[in-house]
Design a protein around this motif. Structure first.
Motif: not given
Length: 309
Positions: A189, A217-218, A223, A249
């Motif tokens: 992340n 990932t955001h 992402s 996640g």
């Protein structure tokens, strides 16, 4: 294809704090931190990175092989895995230990405070990567187990995802560099990415140039999938409700594995992963969402305006 999911299997105790951590922690007093949160909601769930990824991949019709070490209290989890026809051939019981336990408190901003007892997970190195594996993951596990399994994947020429997650603080910059150089893919992340870059002294391009893809990932912003030649921007799939971010996640990573197993390009694999995260966040816990592959495909088509093969 058979994906070996190396990582933890754990019992999660999940609590929800109906407020904001930031309002209860005084920044100038963190050196004498002493806080207590009233948590009216509490649940006991089956979890752990290996268990969660395997559960989600099974929903998509995959053939996950979770590998991990568990304790004398694992019976209920074993029954759950059998119910969902998830392979237990590579689950090893350590009789003198307890199964790993996570105590997770989430606030209304989806921030989390976690206490983790590794228990039997510390014996992960007592197992070796078996024959017949075509794809693997190195997710948070016992430290020596992560090191050895990455080495075994690399020596056997088995492509694998390095997914350090909350296990990243266990490793120095040099150790993280070795993981990246052995791995085929890296999944983190945005916070973990900053830690990875800080510890290694590398840039995003440095990492992406060493693997086939760096997946970042955001959260609600989607992402980015960085390859040596291109960056794919993956939108966040719309969730019907924002119930619990725990395990999102892991669900996302199951979607990536499914795409890799089926030879899909990153635009498609990333969107499958994104939708998996949406399913997860709509239900409390990490293994309580359900769907058929047909239902998943229909929702994917509504969300992204195309189908996947």
């Amino acid at each position: 294809m058979s994906a070996l999911i190396c990582g933890s299997l754990a019992f999660d105790t999940i609590m929800v704090y109906p407020g904001h951590f930031k309002n209860e922690i005084l920044p100038d007093k963190v050196h004498i931190l002493n806080v207590s949160f009233l948590v009216p909601q509490l649940r006991h769930e089956f979890g752990g990175t290996s268990g969660n990824i395997a559960y989600n991949l099974k929903l998509l019709g995959g053939d996950p092989w979770p590998m991990g070490t568990v304790g004398k209290d694992f019976d209920a989890y074993a029954q759950w895995m059998d119910k969902h026809e998830i392979c237990r051939d590579y689950i090893k019981v350590i009789p003198e230990a307890y199964t790993a336990q996570a105590y997770i408190t989430t606030d209304l901003d989806d921030n989390q405070i976690t206490a983790f007892h590794p228990g039997a997970m510390n014996h992960a190195h007592s197992q070796a990567v078996p024959a017949g594996v075509t794809l693997g993951t190195i997710s948070p596990d016992g430290r020596e187990g992560m090191v050895q399994h990455a080495q075994q994947f690399a020596e056997a020429g088995i492509p694998f995802i390095f997914d350090p997650g909350q296990g990243m603080p266990m490793f120095s910059g040099e150790a993280l560099k070795k993981f990246v150089e052995q791995a085929t893919y890296v999944a983190v992340n945005d916070y973990e990415l900053e830690m990875l870059l800080s510890r290694t002294g590398w840039t995003i391009k440095d990492v992406a140039s060493r693997v086939q893809a760096l997946i970042v990932t955001h959260g609600g912003k989607g992402s980015h999938i960085h390859t040596p030649s291109k960056v794919f921007e993956i939108p966040c799939a719309k969730a019907d409700s924002l119930t619990d971010p725990t395990g999102c996640g892991d669900a996302f990573r199951a979607g990536l594995i499914y795409g890799l197993e089926h030879g899909m390009d990153w635009d498609v694999s990333g969107r499958i992963a994104s939708l998996m995260g949406a399913y997860n966040i709509e239900r409390p816990g990490t293994q309580n969402h359900r769907f058929t592959l047909e239902q998943f495909r229909e929702r994917f088509k509504r969300e992204f305006r195309f189908d996947f093969a």
